[in-house]
Design a protein around this motif. Structure first.
Motif, PDB file in Angstrom:
ATOM      1  N   THR A  69     -73.991 -55.759  43.004  1.00 47.64           N
ATOM      2  CA  THR A  69     -72.723 -55.950  43.715  1.00 47.64           C
ATOM      3  C   THR A  69     -72.779 -57.125  44.688  1.00 47.64           C
ATOM      4  O   THR A  69     -71.738 -57.692  45.023  1.00 47.64           O
ATOM      5  CB  THR A  69     -72.341 -54.678  44.487  1.00 47.64           C
ATOM      6  N   GLU A  70     -73.975 -57.487  45.157  1.00 44.09           N
ATOM      7  CA  GLU A  70     -74.121 -58.579  46.107  1.00 44.09           C
ATOM      8  C   GLU A  70     -75.380 -59.380  45.801  1.00 44.09           C
ATOM      9  O   GLU A  70     -76.377 -58.824  45.325  1.00 44.09           O
ATOM     10  CB  GLU A  70     -74.215 -58.058  47.552  1.00 44.09           C
ATOM     11  N   ARG A  90     -74.392 -69.964  43.249  1.00 42.64           N
ATOM     12  CA  ARG A  90     -73.091 -69.510  43.719  1.00 42.64           C
ATOM     13  C   ARG A  90     -72.046 -69.590  42.603  1.00 42.64           C
ATOM     14  O   ARG A  90     -71.176 -68.710  42.480  1.00 42.64           O
ATOM     15  CB  ARG A  90     -72.652 -70.325  44.934  1.00 42.64           C
ATOM     16  N   THR A  94     -69.870 -66.473  41.073  1.00 45.45           N
ATOM     17  CA  THR A  94     -68.416 -66.500  40.915  1.00 45.45           C
ATOM     18  C   THR A  94     -68.014 -66.097  39.501  1.00 45.45           C
ATOM     19  O   THR A  94     -67.061 -65.334  39.296  1.00 45.45           O
ATOM     20  CB  THR A  94     -67.876 -67.911  41.231  1.00 45.45           C
ATOM     21  N   LYS A  99     -70.455 -60.784  44.713  1.00 43.94           N
ATOM     22  CA  LYS A  99     -70.316 -61.402  46.030  1.00 43.94           C
ATOM     23  C   LYS A  99     -71.635 -62.016  46.487  1.00 43.94           C
ATOM     24  O   LYS A  99     -72.699 -61.412  46.331  1.00 43.94           O
ATOM     25  CB  LYS A  99     -69.865 -60.352  47.044  1.00 43.94           C
ATOM     26  N   ALA A 101     -73.516 -62.488  49.557  1.00 41.19           N
ATOM     27  CA  ALA A 101     -73.513 -61.989  50.933  1.00 41.19           C
ATOM     28  C   ALA A 101     -74.112 -62.996  51.902  1.00 41.19           C
ATOM     29  O   ALA A 101     -73.694 -63.077  53.064  1.00 41.19           O
ATOM     30  CB  ALA A 101     -74.266 -60.666  51.013  1.00 41.19           C
TER      31      ALA A 101
END
Length: 354
Positions: A69-70, A90, A94, A99, A101
Motif C-alpha cells: 500500500t505504501e 516514483r 504511480t 502511495k 510515503a
C-alpha cells in the motif's frame, strides 16, 4: 523479501537507521525500496546505482503479490546519481497506484526529502542524521539483526578461509582426490562404481545435515569428501530437497572451506538456504561467488534469475521433489553422472578470484 521483526519507523532518521538492518549492511550508491502493507515491512529491495534499464520492472508483480500500500524510497549518493533512480521508482509507484510515503536521498550523514519542500523541516542544505542514535538501531539489535559496514564486509563473511585452514583443507582435498582416483583405477565396472559412489554421497549429505543439527562441524576430510560428492547433480539435489533455512551455517562453512573449483554447489546451497531464511542479499553474494568460479553453473543461474525477479521463496513450498521422486526422475546412477567430478579431478588449476 520476508517481513522483518517489527521496527517502529516514525521519522526519516528512523528509516535511515533501519535500512542497514533490513539489507544487512550500510549501503552506498544504492537505491532501496521498502514496501509496506498494514504498517509492516513486506519488501526491502536494493539496487546498485546507476540503475540499469528496466531494473525496477520486477517490482510490479511483487507489489501486487505483497498487497503493498505504501513505498519508502531511499537513494544513497550524490543527487545526479540518486535523483533519476528515485524518479523511476516514483513513476512505477504511480503506475501501480501505490502511495510513496517518503522519498529520501542520503549522503555524508545528511538527508534530503523529495516529498517535502518546507524549509523549516527540510532545509535545502539537508538534515543531519546519525543512524546509530535512533531507537530503531536498538530495536534491531534486540531482534538479533546485524548491519555490517558495507557490502564488501558482507562478502568477506563467505570469503575463503586463509592460512592454516586453507592449507589443511588443501591437503584433505588432495587426499580425497587421490582416493577417488585410486578407486576408479582399480574398478573393473565403472557403472557399479558410479552407483556406489552416489550412494555414499547421499549418505554423506544426510550425515552432514544431521551433524550440523547436532551442533557438530565436519572435519577437513569429511568436508573435502562432501565437496567432491556435491559435484554429482543427484547428490547435490539431495541436499537441495532437504534444504532448510537452518542450514545456512553448514553451507556457509563449506563455501568458505572447500577448494575453489568445488565451491559452486555449496555456494548455491548457501544461496538457497539464505533465500529461504529471508536473507536475499547474502543469497545474491553467494551466487556471485559460485558464478565467478563457474559462470555456466545452472543451479546458480536459475536462483540468480529468481532473485533478480524478486520472487518469493514461498513459491517453492510443496514444489521441490522428494528424494524418492528424484530417484524416479533421474533413474539409476551411471558412469556419465561422474563426468562433472572427473572433469574437476583432471583440472588442478584453482580460480584466483574465488
Amino acid at each position: 523479501m520476508t517481513p522483518e521483526p517489527c521496527l517502529t519507523l516514525v521519522s526519516p532518521a528512523d528509516i535511515l537507521a533501519a535500512i542497514p538492518y533490513l539489507v544487512g549492511f550500510h549501503p552506498a550508491d544504492s537505491l532501496i525500496v521498502i514496501g509496506m502493507a498494514d504498517d509492516q515491512v513486506q519488501i526491502a529491495a536494493r539496487w546498485n546505482l546507476p540503475l540499469p534499464p528496466d531494473a525496477l520492472t520486477p517490482l510490479l508483480p511483487v507489489l501486487d503479490r505483497e498487497k503493498t500500500t505504501e513505498l519508502i524510497l531511499v537513494g544513497y549518493g550524490p543527487g545526479p546519481l540518486v535523483t533519476p533512480a528515485i524518479d523511476k521508482a516514483r513513476t512505477l509507484a504511480t503506475r501501480t497506484g501505490v502511495k510513496v510515503a517518503e522519498a529520501l536521498r542520503a549522503e555524508n550523514g545528511r538527508y534530503w526529502s523529495y516529498v517535502c519542500d518546507r524549509p523549516e523541516c527540510c532545509p535545502p542544505t539537508g538534515t543531519p542524521y546519525d543512524p546509530t542514535s535512533s531507537p530503531v538501531a536498538a530495536q534491531a539489535t534486540v531482534h538479533g539483526m546485524v548491519a555490517l559496514p558495507s557490502r564488501q564486509a558482507l562478502e568477506r563473511t563467505i570469503a575463503p578461509f586463509p592460512g592454516p585452514v586453507r592449507m589443511s583443507m588443501r591437503t584433505a582435498t588432495a587426499g580425497a582426490i587421490a582416493e577417488v582416483r585410486s578407486r576408479l583405477s582399480r574398478s573393473t565396472d565403472v557403472e557399479a562404481f558410479a552407483r556406489t559412489f552416489v550412494a555414499e554421497g547421499l549418505v554423506r549429505v544426510r550425515s552432514a545435515i544431521a551433524a550440523h543439527a547436532a551442533g557438530a562441524r565436519l572435519d577437513d576430510t569429511e568436508a573435502a569428501k562432501l565437496g567432491l560428492d556435491l559435484t554429482i547433480i543427484r547428490v547435490r539435489d539431495e541436499a537441495w530437497t532437504l534444504i532448510d533455512d537452518t542450514h545456512v551455517p553448514l553451507w556457509k562453512d563449506l563455501t568458505r572451506r572447500l577448494e575453489p573449483r568445488f565451491v559452486p554447489a555449496a555456494a548455491s546451497l548457501l544461496a538457497m538456504s539464505s533465500w529461504r531464511a529471508g536473507d536475499s542479499v547474502l543469497a545474491v553474494i553467494a551466487l556471485e561467488r559460485a558464478l565467478t568460479i563457474d559462470p555456466a553453473y545452472s543451479m546458480a543461474n536459475l536462483l540468480m534469475q529468481a532473485l533478480q525477479h524478486l520472487l518469493s521463496p514461498a513459491m517453492l513450498r510443496g514444489r521441490l521433489p522428494t528424494p524418492a521422486e528424484l530417484d524416479t526422475a533421474m533413474g539409476t546412477p551411471s558412469a556419465a553422472w561422474l563426468l562433472p567430478l572427473t572433469t574437476l579431478l583432471d583440472d588442478p588449476q584453482e580460480s584466483a578470484t574465488a
